[in-house]
Each structure stands twice: as C-alpha cells, then as structure tokens.
Design an enzyme around this catalytic site. Structure first.
Site, mmCIF file in Angstrom:
data_model
loop_
_atom_site.group_PDB
_atom_site.id
_atom_site.type_symbol
_atom_site.label_atom_id
_atom_site.label_comp_id
_atom_site.label_asym_id
_atom_site.label_seq_id
_atom_site.Cartn_x
_atom_site.Cartn_y
_atom_site.Cartn_z
ATOM 1 N N GLU A 147 16.808 25.942 40.240
ATOM 2 C CA GLU A 147 15.584 25.849 39.439
ATOM 3 C C GLU A 147 14.575 24.883 40.052
ATOM 4 O O GLU A 147 14.950 23.915 40.715
ATOM 5 C CB GLU A 147 15.943 25.370 38.019
ATOM 6 C CG GLU A 147 16.715 26.433 37.259
ATOM 7 C CD GLU A 147 17.200 25.985 35.876
ATOM 8 O OE1 GLU A 147 17.420 26.859 35.040
ATOM 9 O OE2 GLU A 147 17.370 24.769 35.641
ATOM 10 N N CYS A 150 25.602 20.171 41.795
ATOM 11 C CA CYS A 150 25.628 18.806 42.336
ATOM 12 C C CYS A 150 27.057 18.270 42.257
ATOM 13 O O CYS A 150 27.799 18.597 41.335
ATOM 14 C CB CYS A 150 24.693 17.896 41.543
ATOM 15 S SG CYS A 150 24.531 16.253 42.280
ATOM 16 N N CYS A 156 23.551 13.915 33.099
ATOM 17 C CA CYS A 156 22.808 14.994 33.752
ATOM 18 C C CYS A 156 23.504 16.346 33.618
ATOM 19 O O CYS A 156 24.691 16.469 33.931
ATOM 20 C CB CYS A 156 22.632 14.638 35.220
ATOM 21 S SG CYS A 156 21.906 15.962 36.178
ATOM 22 N N CYS A 203 26.680 12.420 37.552
ATOM 23 C CA CYS A 203 26.008 11.391 36.739
ATOM 24 C C CYS A 203 26.199 11.793 35.276
ATOM 25 O O CYS A 203 26.016 12.956 34.917
ATOM 26 C CB CYS A 203 24.525 11.299 37.088
ATOM 27 S SG CYS A 203 24.243 10.901 38.816
ATOM 28 N N ASN A 263 15.986 13.091 27.782
ATOM 29 C CA ASN A 263 16.035 14.329 26.996
ATOM 30 C C ASN A 263 17.484 14.627 26.695
ATOM 31 O O ASN A 263 18.325 14.560 27.582
ATOM 32 C CB ASN A 263 15.500 15.474 27.829
ATOM 33 C CG ASN A 263 14.185 15.101 28.409
ATOM 34 O OD1 ASN A 263 13.191 15.099 27.719
ATOM 35 N ND2 ASN A 263 14.192 14.719 29.676
ATOM 36 N N CYS A 265 8.746 19.860 41.001
ATOM 37 C CA CYS A 265 10.061 19.242 41.149
ATOM 38 C C CYS A 265 10.983 20.296 41.766
ATOM 39 O O CYS A 265 11.117 21.389 41.214
ATOM 40 C CB CYS A 265 10.537 18.823 39.753
ATOM 41 S SG CYS A 265 12.188 18.158 39.734
ATOM 42 N N CYS A 283 13.747 16.127 32.848
ATOM 43 C CA CYS A 283 14.618 15.369 33.712
ATOM 44 C C CYS A 283 16.068 15.403 33.239
ATOM 45 O O CYS A 283 16.352 15.109 32.077
ATOM 46 C CB CYS A 283 14.111 13.938 33.708
ATOM 47 S SG CYS A 283 14.466 13.117 35.202
HETATM 48 S S1 SF4 Z 1 21.162 13.082 38.350
HETATM 49 FE FE1 SF4 Z 1 22.228 15.068 38.286
HETATM 50 S S2 SF4 Z 1 21.431 16.222 40.028
HETATM 51 FE FE2 SF4 Z 1 20.880 14.060 40.367
HETATM 52 S S3 SF4 Z 1 22.577 13.231 41.586
HETATM 53 FE FE3 SF4 Z 1 23.132 12.839 39.451
HETATM 54 S S4 SF4 Z 1 24.383 14.625 38.820
HETATM 55 FE FE4 SF4 Z 1 23.296 15.181 40.734
#
Ligand code: SF4
Length: 343
Positions: free
Chosen positions: A92, A112, A119, A116, A294, A105, A337
């Site tokens: 995306e 990924c 996320c 995190c 968010n 963006c 985000c």
């Molecule tokens: S914020 Fe999300 S996309 Fe970015 S490095 Fe961390 S897990 Fe990966």
C-alpha cells in the site's frame, strides 16, 4: 526458468547483453529511458527500437510493473492505493494532501519482519523485499493519482509505509537514485525522507554512502527500557548506539534528523518522557514530529488526549526543541500511520 526483470539490470549490464547479441551498445540508454523516464510497461511501447530488438527483449526479459489494485478515499481527502505485485503480493501507498502540498507515503517491503507492537504491518510478517522498480512504480502511480485527484504532483515522499527501508537497503537506494535522477523522475532528494525503526550500522552506512535524502528515526520513547517494550529492534540497537550512529550520519551528510514520536496514552506522554526526549535532542541534532496514534485492532495502546498532546509539544517547545504535530489522516480507510495491512 523465470525471466529476469530488465529493470534489475544496470546500464553496463544492458550494454554487455546487447553487445553479446550483436546489437549497438547505445540502445541500452534508449531502453533505460523507456523503462524509467517513460515508465514503459511493455517492450512494444519502445517504438524507437527495431521490431526484432523489441521481440528479443520480450523473449529474454520481463518488466515486473506494479498494478493498481484498489483505491480508497478518506473523508479528509487522504487516498490509500493498494498495489498488486507480479507475484500477487499486495502493498500500500498513501497520498496525504495538505493546504499547499501533497505527501506520498511509500512502502519498501511487502509486510515487515520487525514486529513493532503498535503497528498493523508488523502483524503481517515479512513477505519479501520490494524491487527498486516496484518502489519506483509506487511513486509514478501515486504521482499520477495526485495530479488526477488534487491537480498537483508530489511535494514530498516519505518511506513510512510498509516495511523497514534499511532492511531493503540496496533496492531502496537504487529506487531513490532513479526517483531523483534526471533520467528518472527528477525529484529532489531533499524532498525524500527515509524513516527507520533504527538499525545503527545501516544508519552509519547511509552516512558512508553520502546519501542526500533526509532521515527520520521512529523513536516513540527516549527511554531505552520503554522503547524496547514497543520496538523489539531496540534490544539489539539500543538508544546509545542509535545516538552514535545518527551523529555519524549527521557528520557525514550534514543532514538533520527527525525523531518521529507517536504519543501513546499513559505510556510515553508524561513530563518525565518529555524531559528524556529533550535530553536526547541535546545529544543529536534533531527536530521532533509528534504523531497522533490511530487505533489498531488487537493493540493495547491508545492515543493520548489532545490536552496531553498539546502539553507535551508545548513543553518541548519551551525547551527550545523544534516540534511539528502531525494529526492523524485517513483513519477511516486504515491509511493512517501504523495501520497499513492490506485490509
Ligand atoms: S512500524 Fe511497522 S512497518 Fe515500520 S518497522 Fe515497525 S513493524 Fe515494520
């Protein structure tokens, strides 16, 4: 055997290929112009090449272009585009319009690996790295959409979509090289920001490679223990190592750094948190972007109240820190985000 994507070939490699096939080396430049500057998606489009040459290229190579798969528009004007890769993986990109300009963006990986805790992309796990051509195509398609929707091209590009850009180092830099090149999109490197979760040795490598684009660190806490709680990458790349790497990057490139700081209610939004952030800003030449969070399904963190956000930003400013507050955009279409997850 699967054919090679011709955009993975350097000019030199293309010239050698053409020579082996008894074709003129200068054709390589023409081919690259079609591939990058003109974003050709088929060899048939390359009308200044002979038909036999076009046929030969089509027999030996593919052009793995990105395809627009879904477009969603938020009530606040933000547009999320989903793209299909040649192997059916989805990624995306997001267009964020403000009064004067449009920011895109873009993603650097499908999924990924970094996990995190706040996320949605991290929940998807890593599918694969994007090729340089795929990253480049996102910018081309987002530019086209920006002109269609807002009547203006992109003013800024941020690598804050899916993935950790530095874990796809070679392809991200190759894509930026083409995006900024006169033989590509000719967009100034100063309008590009790569945002990393913080991999010290690769931040130093950016300095050694003398990159011209801007760098942002997804910080989210200046306290090493707290940061590890939300970003496991911090265990192997603790804040002191990042401070050293960021200063090294700054010395080598002269570029300032931005700390991205999402405010989570009751986690990193206290006066003590602000003080620790101020201390960190005194160790690294950085400005701070405060980002409104968010909600992501299944995540225990919630966004801080407006009052706390203003108090936090105000406290930093009173202490001489340059602060920008970025309010959430596109949350109704999961484009904000931390929300990108191909929903
Ligand atoms: S914020 Fe999300 S996309 Fe970015 S490095 Fe961390 S897990 Fe990966």
């Amino acid at each position: 055997m699967a054919k090679n994507d011709i955009r993975e070939f350097t000019l030199n490699q293309l010239e050698e290929y053409l020579e082996q096939k008894d074709e003129k080396r200068f054709r390589a430049k023409q081919i690259q112009e079609w591939l990058w500057k003109k974003s050709a998606h088929s060899f048939e489009q390359m009308t200044n090449l002979s038909l036999p040459l076009r046929k030969m290229l089509a027999e030996d190579f593919v052009i793995n272009s990105l395809k627009e798969d879904l477009v969603q528009e938020s009530e606040d004007g933000t547009i999320k585009m989903r793209f299909k890769l040649f192997d059916d993986n989805l990624i995306e990109g997001v267009l964020i319009p403000s009064k004067a300009r449009v920011t895109a963006c873009v993603s650097s990986q499908a999924g990924c690996s970094l996990d995190c805790r706040f996320c949605a992309t991290g929940f998807m796990k890593l599918k694969r790295n994007l090729f340089a051509g795929e990253i480049y195509d996102q910018v081309v398609l987002l530019t086209k959409k920006s002109i269609e929707a807002y009547g203006q091209p992109l003013a800024n590009i941020v690598f804050m979509g899916m993935g950790e850009p530095l874990l796809n180092y070679k392809n991200v830099l190759a894509a930026i090289d083409k995006i900024t090149s006169e033989n590509g999109l000719n967009i100034s490197a100063k309008r590009i920001t790569v945002s990393t979760s913080g991999i010290a040795k690769l931040i130093k490598k950016l300095g050694d490679d003398g990159v011209r684009f801007e760098l942002a660190l997804s910080l989210h806490s200046a306290n090493n223990i707290k940061r590890s709680k939300i970003m496991p990458i911090n265990d192997s790349n603790p804040i002191p190592d990042l401070v050293e790497a960021l200063n090294y990057f700054h010395e080598k490139t002269g570029n300032k750094i931005t700390f991205e700081y999402i405010l989570f209610d009751g986690f990193n939004d206290s006066v003590q948190d602000a003080r620790e952030l101020i201390d960190l800003c005194n160790k690294v030449p950085a400005m701070v972007n405060i980002i409104e969070y968010n909600t992501v399904e299944g995540v225990p963190y919630k966004k801080s109240s407006e009052k706390k956000r203003e108090a936090f930003a105000g406290y930093l400013e009173q202490n001489g820190i340059v602060v920008k507050v970025r309010l959430s955009r596109g949350k109704d279409i999961d484009a904000a985000c931390g929300q990108l997850a191909n929903k």
